[in-house]
Design an enzyme around this catalytic site. Structure first.
Site, PDB file in Angstrom:
ATOM      1  N   HIS A   1      22.690  42.088  21.162  1.00 56.07           N
ATOM      2  CA  HIS A   1      22.173  42.263  22.531  1.00 56.07           C
ATOM      3  C   HIS A   1      21.730  40.907  23.069  1.00 56.07           C
ATOM      4  O   HIS A   1      20.934  40.226  22.437  1.00 56.07           O
ATOM      5  CB  HIS A   1      20.974  43.217  22.538  1.00 56.07           C
ATOM      6  CG  HIS A   1      21.363  44.658  22.467  1.00 56.07           C
ATOM      7  ND1 HIS A   1      20.540  45.669  22.889  1.00 56.07           N
ATOM      8  CD2 HIS A   1      22.500  45.265  22.031  1.00 56.07           C
ATOM      9  CE1 HIS A   1      21.154  46.837  22.714  1.00 56.07           C
ATOM     10  NE2 HIS A   1      22.339  46.612  22.185  1.00 56.07           N
TER      11      HIS A   1
ATOM     12  N   TYR B   1      12.506  49.002  28.344  1.00 57.84           N
ATOM     13  CA  TYR B   1      11.064  49.216  28.177  1.00 57.84           C
ATOM     14  C   TYR B   1      10.533  49.539  29.565  1.00 57.84           C
ATOM     15  O   TYR B   1      10.730  48.739  30.488  1.00 57.84           O
ATOM     16  CB  TYR B   1      10.369  47.944  27.704  1.00 57.84           C
ATOM     17  CG  TYR B   1      10.694  47.519  26.284  1.00 57.84           C
ATOM     18  CD1 TYR B   1       9.868  47.880  25.227  1.00 57.84           C
ATOM     19  CD2 TYR B   1      11.816  46.734  25.999  1.00 57.84           C
ATOM     20  CE1 TYR B   1      10.150  47.480  23.917  1.00 57.84           C
ATOM     21  CE2 TYR B   1      12.098  46.332  24.694  1.00 57.84           C
ATOM     22  CZ  TYR B   1      11.251  46.708  23.665  1.00 57.84           C
ATOM     23  OH  TYR B   1      11.531  46.313  22.385  1.00 57.84           O
TER      24      TYR B   1
ATOM     25  N   PRO C   1       4.452  48.478  18.257  1.00 46.62           N
ATOM     26  CA  PRO C   1       5.914  48.293  18.266  1.00 46.62           C
ATOM     27  C   PRO C   1       6.508  47.741  19.567  1.00 46.62           C
ATOM     28  O   PRO C   1       7.701  47.445  19.603  1.00 46.62           O
ATOM     29  CB  PRO C   1       6.447  49.703  17.989  1.00 46.62           C
ATOM     30  CG  PRO C   1       5.356  50.615  18.407  1.00 46.62           C
ATOM     31  CD  PRO C   1       4.069  49.889  18.201  1.00 46.62           C
TER      32      PRO C   1
ATOM     33  N   LYS D   1       8.398  43.634  16.659  1.00 52.81           N
ATOM     34  CA  LYS D   1       8.131  42.485  15.788  1.00 52.81           C
ATOM     35  C   LYS D   1       7.841  42.859  14.336  1.00 52.81           C
ATOM     36  O   LYS D   1       7.827  41.981  13.464  1.00 52.81           O
ATOM     37  CB  LYS D   1       6.945  41.669  16.343  1.00 52.81           C
ATOM     38  CG  LYS D   1       7.273  40.923  17.610  1.00 52.81           C
ATOM     39  CD  LYS D   1       8.168  39.723  17.322  1.00 52.81           C
ATOM     40  CE  LYS D   1       8.894  39.215  18.533  1.00 52.81           C
ATOM     41  NZ  LYS D   1      10.325  39.508  18.576  1.00 52.81           N
TER      42      LYS D   1
ATOM     43  N   TYR E   1      10.685  37.300  22.517  1.00 54.00           N
ATOM     44  CA  TYR E   1      11.384  38.532  22.114  1.00 54.00           C
ATOM     45  C   TYR E   1      12.476  38.216  21.091  1.00 54.00           C
ATOM     46  O   TYR E   1      12.633  38.929  20.105  1.00 54.00           O
ATOM     47  CB  TYR E   1      11.984  39.240  23.345  1.00 54.00           C
ATOM     48  CG  TYR E   1      12.422  40.645  23.012  1.00 54.00           C
ATOM     49  CD1 TYR E   1      11.531  41.712  23.119  1.00 54.00           C
ATOM     50  CD2 TYR E   1      13.709  40.912  22.561  1.00 54.00           C
ATOM     51  CE1 TYR E   1      11.905  42.999  22.775  1.00 54.00           C
ATOM     52  CE2 TYR E   1      14.101  42.204  22.215  1.00 54.00           C
ATOM     53  CZ  TYR E   1      13.190  43.238  22.326  1.00 54.00           C
ATOM     54  OH  TYR E   1      13.567  44.512  21.981  1.00 54.00           O
TER      55      TYR E   1
HETATM   56  C1  PHB Z   1      13.482  51.389  18.039  1.00 48.86           C
HETATM   57  O1  PHB Z   1      14.700  51.346  18.281  1.00 48.86           O
HETATM   58  O2  PHB Z   1      13.012  52.252  17.289  1.00 48.86           O
HETATM   59  C2  PHB Z   1      12.607  50.378  18.668  1.00 48.86           C
HETATM   60  C3  PHB Z   1      13.169  49.359  19.419  1.00 48.86           C
HETATM   61  C4  PHB Z   1      12.363  48.415  20.022  1.00 48.86           C
HETATM   62  C5  PHB Z   1      10.993  48.511  19.877  1.00 48.86           C
HETATM   63  C6  PHB Z   1      10.417  49.521  19.115  1.00 48.86           C
HETATM   64  C7  PHB Z   1      11.227  50.455  18.509  1.00 48.86           C
HETATM   65  O3  PHB Z   1      10.202  47.589  20.502  1.00 48.86           O
END
Ligand code: PHB
Ligand code: APR
Length: 392
Positions: free
Chosen positions: A72, A201, A293, A297, A383
């Site tokens: 990505h 997000y 989460p 990280k 990120y």
């Molecule tokens: C996930 O795919 O479970 C996931 C992805 C990004 C995050 C947290 C969880 O920041």
């Protein structure tokens, strides 16, 4: 039994460290409390920074990740019914992340461990770590009702947040920093195509959401819920309905729903233990730190610790430089506090926290950091992950 490094815990930290050490000819034994199936049943995040991807390649366990992982080069942030893209190629010097589940990495590492013939002992109880401030540490444990002992040079505590390793550091030498957030993430895994090619997000009036994925046909979605919510009260329909109401209107119609294959609520926590070493014991991964989460990280921080400990142990065993171990805690903690800050900040911006003025200020931050070159650079470079420092 006798080995060079005793590793407590067969999560991704312990397995990755074990594989790297084994390949370098450094003997190690892994002790794990649970069964392999239990370890593989835990669904965790799946965004891998370049540092972790390189380390998995260096460990020789990257075939499936390189085949099936999805690179990505950007991520989306949604608020006020609008999507904004953070372009990693543009703002993080062409770096990218790879979307590949932590569960898959763990499975690949377990398979490699078995093929290597290096010992991993599952379903052990009453693990005790002794003698780490002297030259001859040893680990006691019970397997099938019998006590056994491993004599070793070093102990790697890779046993997660609830393990025994951290508690082996005496209370008066250990400082723990902790913040528990007043909500959890309700997550659902489903065999449905993801709503978008990239992660989203988002923040809406109803709260946070994350649209993530494991593959082109498997999706992972989250919404934040209050801590007193029970997962049993969330039918699949209720989840999809809540997520749908939080999504920006013009992509809502793209959401493909289906039966869940896993559903759980995870609490959010920021946690750091200092120092991360005590004599010949090193804490690695979740044993020493937890991040919320938002920012993905957790596993990437664990791999930073594995990288540093592996390179330090190479100095010890290949160059006879025993003093190299002294830099472990400081090296790890610098990187960890940066990620703690980033994860806390992303969490604060993307959840409806605090009072009215806090929310207005957070909304203004979100707008600034997703619409200016300077702001997008700050998000992008953290990120994709900060680089590992050189171990001297
Ligand atoms: C996930 O795919 O479970 C996931 C992805 C990004 C995050 C947290 C969880 O920041
Ligand atoms: N004895 C032996 N094993 C233990 C003990 C113990 N006393 N206590 C815990 N364990 C095992 C757990 O059963 C688990 O399998 O240690 C392992 C720790 O694994 P994780 O919790 O997955 O921690 P870690 O390997 O550091 O992984 C890093 O990154 O995304 C994050 O939290 C996520 O697990 C992830 C982490």
């Amino acid at each position: 039994m006798k080995t060079q490094v005793a590793i407590i815990g067969a999560g991704p930290s312990g397995l990755l460290l074990g594989q790297l050490l084994h390949n370098a000819g450094i003997g190690n034994i892994i002790l794990e409390r649970a069964t392999p199936d239990y370890v593989l049943g835990r669904i965790r995040a799946g965004v891998l920074e370049e540092g972790l991807v390189s380390l998995v390649r260096e460990a020789g366990v990257a075939d499936r990740m390189d085949r099936e992982g999805l690179p990505h080069s950007g991520t989306q942030i949604a608020f006020n019914n609008e999507l904004r893209r953070i372009d990693f190629h543009k703002y993080a010097e062409g770096k990218q992340v790879v979307v590949y589940g932590q569960t898959e990495i763990t499975a690949d590492l377990m398979e490699a461990r078995e093929a290597s013939g290096a010992p991993a002992i599952y379903e052990v109880v009453n693990v005790e770590i002794h003698g780490v401030t002297g030259d001859s540490p040893y680990v006691l444990f019970e397997k099938d009702g019998e006590q056994q002992r491993i004599d070793c040079d070093y102990v790697a505590g890779c046993d997660g947040f609830h393990g025994v390793s951290r508690k082996t550091i005496p209370d008066d030498l250990r400082k723990e920093y902790e913040k528990v957030y007043p909500f959890g993430w309700l997550g659902i895994l489903s065999d449905t195509p993801p709503i978008d090619e990239e992660l989203i997000y988002g923040l809406s009036d109803r709260g946070f959401y994350l649209c993530s994925m494991r593959s082109h046909t498997r999706s992972r979605y989250y919404v934040d819920v209050s801590l007193d919510e029970q997962v049993e009260d969330w039918s699949d329909d209720r989840f999809w309905d809540e997520l749908s109401q939080r999504l920006p209107e013009d992509i809502r119609g793209n959401l493909v729903t289906g039966p869940s294959i896993e559903k759980s609520i995870a609490p959010l926590r920021s946690f750091v233990c200092e120092p991360m070493q005590h004599g010949r014991l090193f804490l690695v991964g979740d044993a020493a730190h937890i991040v919320p989460p938002t920012g993905a990280k957790g596993l990437n921080l664990a791999s930073g610790d594995v990288n540093y400990l592996y390179r330090i142990l190479l100095k010890v065993y290949k160059e006879n430089r025993l003093e190299a171990t002294k830099q472990y805690s400081e090296l790890c903690l610098r990187r960890i506090w940066h990620a703690e800050r980033f994860s806390w900040w992303m969490t604060s911006m993307l959840h409806n926290l605090g009072d009215e003025i806090d929310r207005k200020i957070m909304a203004s931050q979100l707008d600034y950091y997703t619409s200016t070159e300077e702001g997008m650079r700050v998000i992008a470079e953290q990120y994709v992950g900060l680089p590992y420092e050189e171990v001297v």
